[in-house]
Design a protein around this motif. Sequence first.
Motif, PDB file in Angstrom:
ATOM      1  N   LEU A 155      -7.937   7.856  -2.401  1.00 44.80           N
ATOM      2  CA  LEU A 155      -7.249   6.781  -1.607  1.00 44.80           C
ATOM      3  C   LEU A 155      -8.050   5.285  -1.718  1.00 44.80           C
ATOM      4  N   GLU A 156      -9.076   6.171  -1.272  1.00 49.60           N
ATOM      5  CA  GLU A 156     -10.238   5.031  -0.434  1.00 49.60           C
ATOM      6  C   GLU A 156      -9.759   3.886  -1.936  1.00 49.60           C
ATOM      7  N   THR A 157     -10.227   3.038  -2.804  1.00 48.47           N
ATOM      8  CA  THR A 157     -10.034   2.081  -3.186  1.00 48.47           C
ATOM      9  C   THR A 157      -9.095   1.323  -3.473  1.00 48.47           C
ATOM     10  N   LEU A 158      -8.175   2.165  -3.672  1.00 48.66           N
ATOM     11  CA  LEU A 158      -6.025   1.588  -3.399  1.00 48.66           C
ATOM     12  C   LEU A 158      -7.038   1.066  -2.110  1.00 48.66           C
ATOM     13  N   ILE A 159      -5.910   1.827  -1.347  1.00 47.09           N
ATOM     14  CA  ILE A 159      -6.097   1.456  -0.102  1.00 47.09           C
ATOM     15  C   ILE A 159      -6.558  -0.178  -0.032  1.00 47.09           C
ATOM     16  N   TYR A 168     -13.416   2.512   4.098  1.00 48.99           N
ATOM     17  CA  TYR A 168     -12.976   2.704   4.650  1.00 48.99           C
ATOM     18  C   TYR A 168     -13.810   4.584   4.744  1.00 48.99           C
ATOM     19  N   LYS A 169     -13.125   4.538   6.342  1.00 47.73           N
ATOM     20  CA  LYS A 169     -14.830   5.620   6.425  1.00 47.73           C
ATOM     21  C   LYS A 169     -14.363   7.170   6.630  1.00 47.73           C
ATOM     22  N   MET A 205       0.976  -0.988  -0.443  1.00 49.79           N
ATOM     23  CA  MET A 205      -0.046   0.103  -0.001  1.00 49.79           C
ATOM     24  C   MET A 205       0.614   1.095   0.167  1.00 49.79           C
ATOM     25  N   LEU A 206       2.298   1.372   0.769  1.00 47.67           N
ATOM     26  CA  LEU A 206       2.994   2.751   0.589  1.00 47.67           C
ATOM     27  C   LEU A 206       3.325   3.157  -0.860  1.00 47.67           C
TER      28      LEU A 206
END
Lengths: 434, 434
Positions: free
Chosen positions: A125-129, A322-323, A57-58
């Motif tokens: 960044l929500e979906t990728l993370i 992811y909220k 992820m990073l």
Amino acid sequence: MSSPTGSTALLTDQYELTMLASALRDGTALRPCTFEVFTRRLPDGRRYGVAGGTGRMLDAIENFRFGAPELEQLAATRVVDDATLEWLRGYQFQGQVDGYPEGELFFPGSPLLTVRGTFAEAVVLETLILSILNHDSAIAAAAARMVSAANGRRMIEMGSRRTHEESAVAAARIAYLAGFTATSNLEAGRRYGIPTAGTVAHAFTLLHDSERAAFESQIASLGTDTTLLVDTYDITRGIELAVEIAGTGLGAVRIDSGDVGVLARQARDQLDRLGATGTRIVVSGDLDEYAIASLRAEPVDGYGVGTALVTGSGAPTAEMVYKLVEVEGRPVAKRSSHKTSRGGRKAAVRRHKETGTAVEEVIFQIAPGAAEPVLGPHDRFLQIPLIRDGKRVDDVPTLEDDRQRLRHALVTLPWEGLKLSHGEPAIPTVFHEA
Amino acid sequence: MSSPTGSTALLTDQYELTMLASALRDGTALRPCTFEVFTRRLPDGRRYGVAGGTGRMLDAIENFRFGAPELEQLAATRVVDDATLEWLRGYQFQGQVDGYPEGELFFPGSPLLTVRGTFAEAVVLETLILSILNHDSAIAAAAARMVSAANGRRMIEMGSRRTHEESAVAAARIAYLAGFTATSNLEAGRRYGIPTAGTVAHAFTLLHDSERAAFESQIASLGTDTTLLVDTYDITRGIELAVEIAGTGLGAVRIDSGDVGVLARQARDQLDRLGATGTRIVVSGDLDEYAIASLRAEPVDGYGVGTALVTGSGAPTAEMVYKLVEVEGRPVAKRSSHKTSRGGRKAAVRRHKETGTAVEEVIFQIAPGAAEPVLGPHDRFLQIPLIRDGKRVDDVPTLEDDRQRLRHALVTLPWEGLKLSHGEPAIPTVFHEA
């Protein structure tokens, strides 16, 4: 096939960019926000979750940049307006990220990741993370259960063929994190420096005029310490031939079909009678954690695990969300349904007994005036800093660190927590309200 | 993170290269061989499979080349000897590939893909071919069942966050193949030219000082034909506000939580009372084919589908295998276990009644002297040429062709074959022995 620039920016749901466009237009885009990644429940009957994917992820966040191909695509499809395109052109995440390191256990409600920044920079960044954490954590939990079931025996990950070719590389990395010895996946070896393994398939025996010719060829090429696959025709005859050709110093035999428990015992007896007492027995063929556990009493030296690992053994996603939990310092939460959401930025402490056994996961709000829990000598905070002002912190743990972390964390679970059977989370999650 | 050269060559299990090394050394590497991809069974209770991934596979085979990074990795880890490295340096597949086109239905034993070439050139493609076909066909079957359950209503794929970020792109492509209207995944839009969609998440409402402010912003930015998410606080109040702000020309409302069937009916009544009779209702939130089917009688205009699609709705892999079936014109097969394998190169015909309804899948050996089945006017061969002498044939069907193919193929199934409940394969597979 991936983006020619190596950008991860379009591995994104369209609504993130349309939300961004609306927010840029109405002036809310730069409000300071906190997003939190957590899961409402563990997969059916699982007793713990394992954080996986942080390292990947990073990397992916670093590569979340909009270059010409990405901007041209967005312009051509009119997903967003020109002002938004211009904003995306300069995009680079500048905020803060804290999270559970890879290999850490988690439970329902654990704040696995906390992303702080403007709404604009954090929402995209929500979906990728989630893609990375949901996939890798699903594999991590399955792999940890398998390693636990194998009780110290050698484990080889060989599931690449049963999942997407890139998921396969990620799964091999996570299997190693969870304690697997090696992977069959060569790209995982290249990309992450993890050990690879593999010898032959049935095709190699079938290619040759006889099993003898195949075994002789393999020994000539790979030496007697190799693993011969003995179940192409008749296993007893195969083992006899294997020892005849390789001698009693043969490394291992592999059995890939049939009732591997029964066959392993027969093979051990036969190998011992033939004097090949040091020859190991490797079994493979649709093994999952339950099959591995059921072979504990059998003379098996190693397991090859495929399908069940790469598909999460019944739980192919960790179902993390992811909220948005805080806007300009004010807690926010959806309120309409049975899905409980708790607003506010949170942190987590795992409490332990003096013996080191974990007792509970304590989640508390970080807010002015909120009470911080008093830490006992064996308690510890679970999040670590990952990104500061857009830069990855220097001392993010390595894959080897995380491998040790998981091994140690599993030891701290109450003994029931390691049972494979369906049950409740190994420790309760306790929410401290502010 | 993928190979810097775009090569797919290391997306491979190590044993393929060690087998190659042994075969090069003993002189069998250049024997003409036939490998076949098939599946022994459909996932539990499924009535048909759907071939998916052929297009991606053809790209991946083209990019299966060993450049400097791949060869350096293999040399550094001593996976193979120098002679094998030299052979790999010049590798390019030169053989023949035939297979079921994407969107074609398949059944247990169907010869989904036939790869002919030397052992050396064909064996190294095993893992890559299986990864792609197993993943994409698993998604294809789940997607086809969902489209069938939706009975013509609009379907949006939005599962990217619940699977590996690259699997997500492949899944979006396959969802479109299976009849989904659009995907949320922007990279799938870029890479495959398929329609994308998406508006807002709950975070957008929570970001704003009020639901009113969020709705006003979205309408200002995206126009009244947008989809407003009405379940952040109170759905009834949300719908009232949505129509107040957007007017009766509002495009759609989305409901993402709660008992969406009941809520959809209430929403329809309310929208109609408010005069927004043309405003559509989109539902989402953990929908699978069963949930979609159960909503048939409700006033739902479209479905957003995520987790269940990208995880294959309980069957995350198609469990296809890649087996050596012929060496130098001679049929070969593993013989040791209950896993039946049939040697010899095969072809397949689907027989149909005069009405066009499929009757059976006939598999027969292609060998000198083997009897070819007599084709009726409605019968057809199922494999098409894909690669000739290493080159992709010119007229490989497009994604749009394959989309039509699947739509048509499903119509030919006996009516029981479309039932979602557990059952037997829709038509039997009949093997004609040579």
